[in-house]
Design an enzyme around this catalytic site. Structure first.
Site, PDB file in Angstrom:
ATOM      1  N   PHE A   1     -17.567  11.240 -62.270  1.00 18.51           N
ATOM      2  CA  PHE A   1     -16.961  11.325 -62.818  1.00 18.51           C
ATOM      3  C   PHE A   1     -15.371  11.333 -62.266  1.00 18.51           C
ATOM      4  O   PHE A   1     -15.571  12.609 -61.374  1.00 18.51           O
ATOM      5  CB  PHE A   1     -16.353  13.215 -63.902  1.00 18.51           C
TER       6      PHE A   1
ATOM      7  N   PRO B   1      -6.183  12.138 -53.709  1.00 21.05           N
ATOM      8  CA  PRO B   1      -5.877  12.724 -52.124  1.00 21.05           C
ATOM      9  C   PRO B   1      -4.888  14.006 -53.109  1.00 21.05           C
ATOM     10  O   PRO B   1      -4.280  14.618 -52.292  1.00 21.05           O
ATOM     11  CB  PRO B   1      -5.815  12.186 -51.386  1.00 21.05           C
TER      12      PRO B   1
ATOM     13  N   GLY C   1     -28.274  41.602 -41.563  1.00 18.29           N
ATOM     14  CA  GLY C   1     -28.467  40.880 -41.313  1.00 18.29           C
ATOM     15  C   GLY C   1     -29.501  39.434 -41.492  1.00 18.29           C
ATOM     16  O   GLY C   1     -28.552  38.076 -41.404  1.00 18.29           O
TER      17      GLY C   1
ATOM     18  N   GLU D   1     -13.007  22.195 -61.557  1.00 17.62           N
ATOM     19  CA  GLU D   1     -13.083  21.396 -62.632  1.00 17.62           C
ATOM     20  C   GLU D   1     -11.749  23.191 -62.990  1.00 17.62           C
ATOM     21  O   GLU D   1     -11.933  23.643 -63.947  1.00 17.62           O
ATOM     22  CB  GLU D   1     -14.145  21.822 -63.326  1.00 17.62           C
TER      23      GLU D   1
END
Ligand SMILES: Cc1cc2nc3c(=O)[nH]c(=O)nc-3n(C[C@H](O)[C@H](O)[C@H](O)COP(=O)(O)OP(=O)(O)OC[C@H]3O[C@@H](n4cnc5c(N)ncnc54)[C@H](O)[C@@H]3O)c2cc1C
Length: 388
Positions: free
Chosen positions: A130, A135, A345, A368
């Site tokens: 999709f 940009p 850790g 989305e």
């Protein structure tokens, strides 16, 4: 299987409950959640496996084209995403993208388009994508610059798309481009572009913190027959929004799957880690964390399955889907962070389940529609009512 009490909720029907249980058993037997070095190969293998297992039939609509139902069943999609995400982020991604990538065709495609693409998507033989973002047009989709100029019986695409999931491995892409019928969102059309079409190339592969196939696409004088336009000329924005209406709620469901897995892992560690003469779970500070995690998950699940149920009743879900995505993605981030804390850790060691979840959840708060975009949608709906 982790806590499944939510399956008894009234938002779901018996066939949904059976689906979730069968998929959980299938995923336990068939999916290994390790992310190896060749993410493309793993993703392709997962799509094929999900197709063979019959699960991708739920990602499309239209029984004549191999779907499980004529109309996409939002609750089924949510349950599948939640279950797969609990097992493997990449399996959830593979399922979700078959649906998102072909959603425009299921919802608005011509019978010929449905026949050409949907059966192969459902069998896991064709991978879909999709392509909406650019940009300079992410949250502000209507700012898109990619153009589609009509030349005889073809559209000629020029421009770029970025952050395209399955970019580089997809067999076809549903691409949204400015066709110029009107300014802004009313002048956009959707086209199916098959991989290998002259003038279409993968400009760059993008690596992200939770590896998935992702790319920037480039179109230069790329000719696409007008028979591959999905929906009417100039109505591509509506096609995109209708597709996102289904899949936005499912992003919330995937977040729930990640959060449930994190709670399972936290409970496992808290009840076994010895310290101060007992185990970690003996301490009230730990119990408070666990209680908050479970409450966050159930609140998000209620919002998610309300939105999915409401869409399946044919009602508008703009506000409800936004609430579900906002609460579930933000909540899952908190739940997973608490699980990492409980693991100490070990929680930040590469390859540990909670470490993988920590990387896996992050993008869901961005794509989305980022959290802020969901907030604006909810506020807009509230103010519309208040000012009416
Ligand atoms: C892993 C991944 C997969 C993706 N897959 C696809 C895909 O398959 N197809 C596709 O088309 N796109 C895809 N995307 C793109 C995604 O939808 C965009 O990243 C998203 O819409 C945000 O656009 P942007 O990255 O340009 O951020 P920008 O639009 O630059 O927004 C940056 C930030 O600004 C904030 N913001 C946004 N609007 C407002 C506002 N009004 N007020 C205040 N703050 C605001 C938000 O926090 C947002 O994160 C994917 C992205 C990622 C990360």
């Amino acid at each position: 299987m982790s806590d499944t009490r939510y399956l008894a909720w009234p938002f779901l029907a018996d066939h949904h409950r059976a689906l979730a249980r069968e998929l959980d058993a299938w995923a336990t037997a068939n999916i290994d959640d390790a992310h190896g070095s060749d993410v493309d190969a793993q993703c392709k293998a997962l799509v094929r496996a999900l197709g063979r297992g019959g699960w991708l039939r739920h990602a499309i609509g239209g029984t004549a084209f191999g779907a499980a139902a004529d109309r996409i069943d939002t609750r089924a999609i949510c349950l599948i995403r939640e279950t797969l995400a609990r097992h493997s982020g990449l399996a959830d991604f593979a399922f979700a993208m078959q649906g998102l990538g072909s959603g425009a065709i299921s919802l608005d495609g011509s019978p010929e388009q449905k026949q050409r693409y949907l059966p192969r998507v459902a069998r896991g033989e064709a991978i879909s994508a999709f392509a909406l973002s650019e940009p300079d047009a992410g949250s502000d989709v209507a700012a898109m610059a990619c153009t589609a100029r009509i030349d005889g019986d073809h559209a000629v695409l020029d421009g770029e798309k970025t952050w395209i999931s399955n970019g580089g491995i997809a067999d076809f892409y549903v691409v949204f481009a400015r066709s110029g019928e009107a300014p802004g969102a009313r002048g956009i059309s959707a086209f199916i572009v098959e991989a290998g079409t002259p003038g279409f190339e993968i400009a760059e592969r993008i690596e992200v913190i939770a590896p998935h196939p992702l790319a920037r696409l480039r179109f230069a004088n790329c000719r696409v027959p007008l028979t591959r336009r999905v929906g009417k000329a100039g109505e591509g924005f509506k096609v995109a929004m209708r597709t996102l209406d289904v899949f936005r709620t499912s992003v919330a469901a995937a977040s729930l799957g990640f959060a449930r897995r994190a709670l399972d892992e936290a409970l496992r560690r808290a009840t076994s880690r010895k310290m101060f003469g007992g185990v970690l779970a003996d301490f009230q500070l730990t119990q408070a964390k666990l209680a908050q995690m479970a409450t966050t998950i159930d609140s998000a699940a209620l919002l998610t399955y309300r939105a999915a149920w409401q869409r399946d009743q044919g009602q508008n879900v703009t506000r409800e889907a936004a609430m579900a995505k906002l609460a579930a993605t933000e909540g899952a981030q908190q739940v997973i962070d608490a699980a990492v804390q409980i693991w100490g850790g070990l929680g930040v060691v590469s390859g540990q389940p909670v470490e993988k979840l920590y990387r896996e959840i992050r993008a869901l708060r961005i794509y989305e529609g980022a959290t802020e975009v969901q907030q604006l949608i909810i506020a807009r709906e509230l103010l519309k009512d208040a000012r009416a």
